[in-house]
Design a protein around this motif. Sequence first.
Motif, PDB file in Angstrom:
ATOM      1  N   THR A  55      20.897  -8.323  -4.931  1.00  0.00           N
ATOM      2  CA  THR A  55      20.315  -8.507  -3.604  1.00  0.00           C
ATOM      3  C   THR A  55      21.069  -9.591  -2.855  1.00  0.00           C
ATOM      4  N   PHE A  69      24.191  -6.184   7.886  1.00  0.00           N
ATOM      5  CA  PHE A  69      23.209  -6.045   6.821  1.00  0.00           C
ATOM      6  C   PHE A  69      21.904  -5.462   7.357  1.00  0.00           C
ATOM      7  N   TRP A  70      21.402  -6.037   8.454  1.00  0.00           N
ATOM      8  CA  TRP A  70      20.136  -5.552   9.000  1.00  0.00           C
ATOM      9  C   TRP A  70      20.274  -4.175   9.633  1.00  0.00           C
ATOM     10  N   ARG A  73      20.171  -1.783   6.750  1.00  0.00           N
ATOM     11  CA  ARG A  73      18.825  -1.681   6.182  1.00  0.00           C
ATOM     12  C   ARG A  73      17.912  -0.868   7.096  1.00  0.00           C
ATOM     13  N   SER A  76      18.988   2.899   6.873  1.00  0.00           N
ATOM     14  CA  SER A  76      18.603   3.559   5.622  1.00  0.00           C
ATOM     15  C   SER A  76      17.088   3.752   5.546  1.00  0.00           C
ATOM     16  N   THR A  77      16.321   2.794   6.024  1.00  0.00           N
ATOM     17  CA  THR A  77      14.864   2.928   6.025  1.00  0.00           C
ATOM     18  C   THR A  77      14.428   4.039   6.982  1.00  0.00           C
TER      19      THR A  77
END
Length: 158
Positions: A55, A69-70, A73, A76-77
């Motif tokens: 992580t 990174f965000w 994320r 993908s979510t």
Amino acid sequence: MEIDGFQQLDLEKSVPSKKTTPKRIIHFVDGDIMEEYSTEEEEEEEKEEQSTNATLDPSKLSWGPYLRFWAGRIASTSFSTCEFLGGRFAVFFGLTQPKYQYVLNEYYRIQNKKSDNKSGGNGSKTQAAEVPNEKCHLEAGDREYGTIQQDTAEATSQ
């Protein structure tokens, strides 16, 4: 100094080797035991997965990697959520069922009936496969199958 093959084998046996633990131990009903060891390739893959699954701490990243990174994320979510909901909606609206299955069932039923007629009176009749979703069987050349009946059309015109 040259060592012959026999002495070399003795030296290899005397050198302590690292003890490997089995990846899986399978116990059979008859009392046999089988030990399954992992290969070097599997161990390398596991190490790579562990290194990639580590992580990240976003508070220690600079602005560029932090935003990347965000964004990753969130993407993908969002994709996972849409895929899950899409599957649920497909089941709810019945999109997972074949569209023209009734036509195929009718074709196979007619083929079975023709083969039964050709076999004649042999006494051996095959039973047609029952289809749970089919309400009733209509003949392909029947008046009710996809056409308006002449009698009702004449009655409505008068």
